[in-house]
Design a protein around this motif. Structure first.
Motif, mmCIF file in Angstrom:
data_model
loop_
_atom_site.group_PDB
_atom_site.id
_atom_site.type_symbol
_atom_site.label_atom_id
_atom_site.label_comp_id
_atom_site.label_asym_id
_atom_site.label_seq_id
_atom_site.Cartn_x
_atom_site.Cartn_y
_atom_site.Cartn_z
ATOM 1 N N LEU A 4 -86.635 63.732 128.012
ATOM 2 C CA LEU A 4 -85.581 63.966 126.724
ATOM 3 C C LEU A 4 -86.168 65.410 126.251
ATOM 4 O O LEU A 4 -87.311 65.359 125.852
ATOM 5 C CB LEU A 4 -85.798 62.669 125.771
ATOM 6 C CG LEU A 4 -85.335 61.628 126.145
ATOM 7 C CD1 LEU A 4 -85.418 60.497 125.065
ATOM 8 C CD2 LEU A 4 -83.844 61.546 126.495
ATOM 9 N N GLY A 8 -82.507 64.961 122.131
ATOM 10 C CA GLY A 8 -82.672 64.001 122.575
ATOM 11 C C GLY A 8 -83.612 63.019 121.772
ATOM 12 O O GLY A 8 -83.136 61.744 121.435
ATOM 13 N N VAL A 9 -84.801 63.295 121.518
ATOM 14 C CA VAL A 9 -85.882 62.592 120.919
ATOM 15 C C VAL A 9 -85.306 62.556 119.627
ATOM 16 O O VAL A 9 -85.655 61.356 118.881
ATOM 17 C CB VAL A 9 -87.181 63.287 120.918
ATOM 18 C CG1 VAL A 9 -88.263 62.566 120.156
ATOM 19 C CG2 VAL A 9 -87.619 63.298 122.334
ATOM 20 N N THR A 11 -82.210 62.231 118.373
ATOM 21 C CA THR A 11 -81.242 61.438 118.233
ATOM 22 C C THR A 11 -81.821 59.913 118.628
ATOM 23 O O THR A 11 -81.303 59.039 117.654
ATOM 24 C CB THR A 11 -80.248 61.759 119.405
ATOM 25 O OG1 THR A 11 -79.704 62.919 119.425
ATOM 26 C CG2 THR A 11 -78.996 60.430 119.544
ATOM 27 N N CYS A 12 -82.715 59.739 119.388
ATOM 28 C CA CYS A 12 -83.362 58.280 119.768
ATOM 29 C C CYS A 12 -84.036 57.869 118.561
ATOM 30 O O CYS A 12 -84.276 56.435 118.433
ATOM 31 C CB CYS A 12 -84.176 58.401 120.825
ATOM 32 S SG CYS A 12 -83.309 58.869 122.186
ATOM 33 N N THR A 13 -84.897 58.596 117.981
ATOM 34 C CA THR A 13 -85.883 58.084 116.985
ATOM 35 C C THR A 13 -85.338 58.172 115.572
ATOM 36 O O THR A 13 -85.904 57.462 114.638
ATOM 37 C CB THR A 13 -87.132 59.014 116.949
ATOM 38 O OG1 THR A 13 -86.634 60.465 116.646
ATOM 39 C CG2 THR A 13 -87.811 58.802 118.259
ATOM 40 N N ASP A 45 -88.464 59.330 128.689
ATOM 41 C CA ASP A 45 -87.521 58.411 128.058
ATOM 42 C C ASP A 45 -88.042 57.461 127.925
ATOM 43 O O ASP A 45 -87.692 56.648 126.792
ATOM 44 C CB ASP A 45 -86.232 58.583 128.463
ATOM 45 C CG ASP A 45 -86.122 57.817 130.068
ATOM 46 O OD1 ASP A 45 -87.317 57.885 130.685
ATOM 47 O OD2 ASP A 45 -85.099 57.728 130.622
ATOM 48 N N ILE A 48 -90.247 56.974 124.529
ATOM 49 C CA ILE A 48 -89.593 57.049 123.227
ATOM 50 C C ILE A 48 -88.794 55.799 123.064
ATOM 51 O O ILE A 48 -88.896 54.927 122.136
ATOM 52 C CB ILE A 48 -88.390 58.188 123.500
ATOM 53 C CG1 ILE A 48 -89.239 59.608 123.526
ATOM 54 C CG2 ILE A 48 -87.560 57.994 122.245
ATOM 55 C CD1 ILE A 48 -90.307 59.820 122.429
ATOM 56 N N GLU A 49 -88.451 55.087 124.096
ATOM 57 C CA GLU A 49 -87.780 53.744 124.089
ATOM 58 C C GLU A 49 -88.828 52.686 123.770
ATOM 59 O O GLU A 49 -88.541 51.957 122.804
ATOM 60 C CB GLU A 49 -87.252 53.273 125.342
ATOM 61 C CG GLU A 49 -86.550 51.954 125.379
ATOM 62 C CD GLU A 49 -85.754 51.717 126.699
ATOM 63 O OE1 GLU A 49 -85.571 50.628 126.843
ATOM 64 O OE2 GLU A 49 -85.741 52.563 127.521
ATOM 65 N N VAL A 52 -89.805 53.337 119.733
ATOM 66 C CA VAL A 52 -88.645 52.779 119.042
ATOM 67 C C VAL A 52 -88.520 51.463 118.865
ATOM 68 O O VAL A 52 -88.489 51.062 117.747
ATOM 69 C CB VAL A 52 -87.315 53.535 119.428
ATOM 70 C CG1 VAL A 52 -86.072 52.865 118.669
ATOM 71 C CG2 VAL A 52 -87.415 55.217 119.466
#
Length: 106
Positions: A4, A8-9, A11-13, A45, A48-49, A52
């Protein structure tokens, strides 16, 4: 596995800015980025998953810092695991499916 980029990070976090992401890295609450180009970095990814999910589960900042350290250690282990097949084949002088001929000229 995907890498990512910083947007992208974000958005995810849920981080609002790039600066807040790098502040989280400095604070040990986010893994360090990996270089993917001369001037481009990204984050795996799955890391990060996991981070989170830990936040959603209510983990404390200290627990998340410990998780970040474990993820960094796993990066090295994954790399070693990828190299293992290459190291085992280079250690044996002749592959198992090759028959050496006795007295053959080199």
């Amino acid at each position: 596995m995907a890498i990512l980029r910083i947007d992208g990070v974000r958005t995810c976090t849920g981080h609002r800015s790039k600066t807040s992401i790098y502040n989280a890295v400095r604070a040990g609450l986010l893994t360090k980025p990996v270089p993917i180009g001369q001037r481009v970095v990204g984050w795996p990814d799955y890391e990060i998953e996991i981070l989170v999910s830990a936040q959603v589960a209510g983990q404390t900042p200290d627990q998340i810092r410990e998780l970040v350290q474990q993820l960094h250690a796993q990066r090295a282990e994954r790399f070693k695991a990828l190299l293992m097949p290459a190291q085992t084949t280079s250690a044996s002088p002749v592959p198992a499916n090759v028959v050496q001929l006795v007295g053959a000229a080199a």
